[in-house]
Scaffold this motif. Structure first.
Motif, PDB file in Angstrom:
ATOM      1  N   LEU A  56      38.768  31.605  20.604  1.00  0.00           N
ATOM      2  CA  LEU A  56      37.366  30.771  20.872  1.00  0.00           C
ATOM      3  C   LEU A  56      36.297  31.972  20.289  1.00  0.00           C
ATOM      4  O   LEU A  56      35.211  31.538  19.987  1.00  0.00           O
ATOM      5  N   THR A  57      36.483  33.135  20.288  1.00  0.00           N
ATOM      6  CA  THR A  57      35.297  33.942  20.055  1.00  0.00           C
ATOM      7  C   THR A  57      36.078  35.073  19.121  1.00  0.00           C
ATOM      8  O   THR A  57      37.127  35.686  19.085  1.00  0.00           O
ATOM      9  N   SER A 104      26.451  34.797  26.521  1.00  0.00           N
ATOM     10  CA  SER A 104      26.447  33.974  25.414  1.00  0.00           C
ATOM     11  C   SER A 104      27.307  32.546  25.775  1.00  0.00           C
ATOM     12  O   SER A 104      28.035  32.676  26.711  1.00  0.00           O
ATOM     13  N   ARG A 105      26.876  31.668  25.339  1.00  0.00           N
ATOM     14  CA  ARG A 105      27.666  30.365  25.514  1.00  0.00           C
ATOM     15  C   ARG A 105      28.197  29.695  24.250  1.00  0.00           C
ATOM     16  O   ARG A 105      27.186  29.791  23.315  1.00  0.00           O
ATOM     17  N   VAL A 109      32.386  21.844  21.348  1.00  0.00           N
ATOM     18  CA  VAL A 109      32.322  20.648  20.491  1.00  0.00           C
ATOM     19  C   VAL A 109      31.813  20.858  19.054  1.00  0.00           C
ATOM     20  O   VAL A 109      32.431  20.479  18.009  1.00  0.00           O
ATOM     21  N   LYS A 110      30.653  21.652  19.143  1.00  0.00           N
ATOM     22  CA  LYS A 110      30.194  22.030  17.747  1.00  0.00           C
ATOM     23  C   LYS A 110      30.526  23.204  17.133  1.00  0.00           C
ATOM     24  O   LYS A 110      30.199  23.545  15.941  1.00  0.00           O
ATOM     25  N   GLY A 111      31.193  24.038  18.084  1.00  0.00           N
ATOM     26  CA  GLY A 111      31.404  25.507  17.390  1.00  0.00           C
ATOM     27  C   GLY A 111      30.337  26.497  17.274  1.00  0.00           C
ATOM     28  O   GLY A 111      30.482  27.416  16.547  1.00  0.00           O
ATOM     29  N   GLU A 112      29.312  26.156  17.855  1.00  0.00           N
ATOM     30  CA  GLU A 112      28.047  26.960  17.829  1.00  0.00           C
ATOM     31  C   GLU A 112      28.111  27.743  19.016  1.00  0.00           C
ATOM     32  O   GLU A 112      28.485  27.534  20.130  1.00  0.00           O
TER      33      GLU A 112
END
Length: 367
Positions: A56-57, A104-105, A109-112
């Motif tokens: 995810l990161t 951070s967040r 859904v958008k991958g941003e």
């Protein structure tokens, strides 16, 4: 549920639907504790066994830490904290009044990804409320670690409580910068750790109450291993010799040990004290060219230091200097008529070179 052959995982957090678990994956580099990334794993066993997970990161560097994952109640957003200081390497002595860790967040859904909470004092341990309206987090206020609350819709931040334990923003924090917190299901209170216990704070009134608990357990106490040690034995082997210098003829050696100067004939002689004086320490011996005398530095905490000379065969020493000071490295001139030594002054910032014979001071060397 995770399939890892080398990396370690910690800080697990459930997705709201209970179908997945996000966790911090630990990466090491050339420095000791390394960095982290957030990965997700299915909670149920997958066909063929454990899962390799979904990344995810991405770790920003090999040494800056990332951790403390938490998901919003709708499962769309992943919050995490990370060391956002400049540069690619971990640094000690960071200024906690500035910005070390931030939150951070990630929009899953958008991958941003966006920096969600920044600023002086940093931000760690993101904890979304069950109703999705607030985000509890920890921030440093000067030297005090405090509990804060963000209203997600407006971004407004307020302080809730100052009585937390010190966070670990200046250090590596691979298991989290502050212990995990939790909201009560009604989203009205937060349960947190501080001062060795559990506490609950009501968000609206900021009222804090202790949560009493008892732990029932057993401990096996074994007899302490105790080894008798003679504090001041009459004799023991000296393992550190200082200022070792061989006589010009090569027949003897002088050195300082335990604050006194010893002379020993070579190769198999028995060490003997140069003097029998016990009112001062003795350091930095140096032979005269004829091997008959030894010059050294004497030191007494009350009288300070002096340059002294003694017969190489032993006996009482005599001072060469008359003014107390901090003297170093005395040596005889080749003809034995003078002694050259250093004198430290100015708090140790200046060392001058002097030469001396009885009754005569020589001008300090310059340049």
């Amino acid at each position: 549920i995770s399939q890892e052959s080398f990396r370690l995982l910690n800080s697990p957090a459930w997705t709201p639907d209970g179908q997945f678990i996000v966790a911090r994956k630990h990466f090491t580099s050339r420095r000791s504790l390394g960095a982290g990334e957030i990965w997700m794993y299915p909670a149920a066993c997958v066909p063929g066994g454990a899962s390799e997970g979904l990344q995810l990161t991405t770790k920003p560097t090999d040494q800056k830490d990332v951790g403390e994952p938490a998901l919003s109640p709708d499962g769309r957003y992943l919050y995490y904290s990370w060391d956002a200081t400049s540069g690619g390497t971990f640094q000690y002595n960071k200024d906690s009044n500035g910005e070390i860790y931030i939150i951070s967040r990630v929009d899953l859904v958008k991958g941003e990804t966006e920096r969600w909470i920044t600023g002086p004092g940093g931000a760690v341990r993101p904890t979304p409320s069950p109703d999705g309206k607030h985000l509890a987090f920890v921030r440093r206020d000067r030297f005090q670690t405090c509990l804060y609350l963000q209203e997600i819709a407006s971004g407004r931040i307020k302080k809730l409580h100052e009585g937390l334990e010190r966070d670990m923003q200046e250090a590596w924090a691979i298991h989290g910068v502050y212990p995990v917190m939790a909201w009560t299901p009604d989203a009205k209170s937060i349960v947190f750790y501080a001062k060795g216990g559990l506490h609950q704070i009501e968000v609206a009134s900021k009222t804090v109450s202790n949560i009493p608990f008892r732990v029932k357990g057993g401990r096996i106490i074994l007899p302490a291993l105790r080894t008798p040690i003679e504090v001041a034995p009459a004799e023991f082997d000296v393992k550190m010799l200082r200022g070792v210098t061989v006589s010009p003829s090569g027949e003897a050696v002088a050195y300082s040990a335990l604050g006194h100067i010893y002379v020993r004939t070579l190769p198999e002689g028995t060490p003997k004290r140069l003097t029998s004086e016990d009112t001062r320490f003795e350091f930095m011996p140096s032979w005269s060219r004829d091997g008959k005398s030894i010059v050294f530095i004497g030191w007494n905490d009350e009288e300070m230091g002096s340059v002294r000379v003694a017969s190489a065969s032993g006996g009482e020493s005599r001072p060469v200097t008359t003014v107390p000071g901090v003297y170093i490295d005395p040596v005889f001139s080749p003809d034995g008529s003078k002694i050259v030594y250093g004198k430290v002054s100015g708090g140790g910032l200046i060392a001058s070179l002097y030469a001396r014979e009885p009754g005569v001071y020589w001008v300090p060397a310059t340049g």
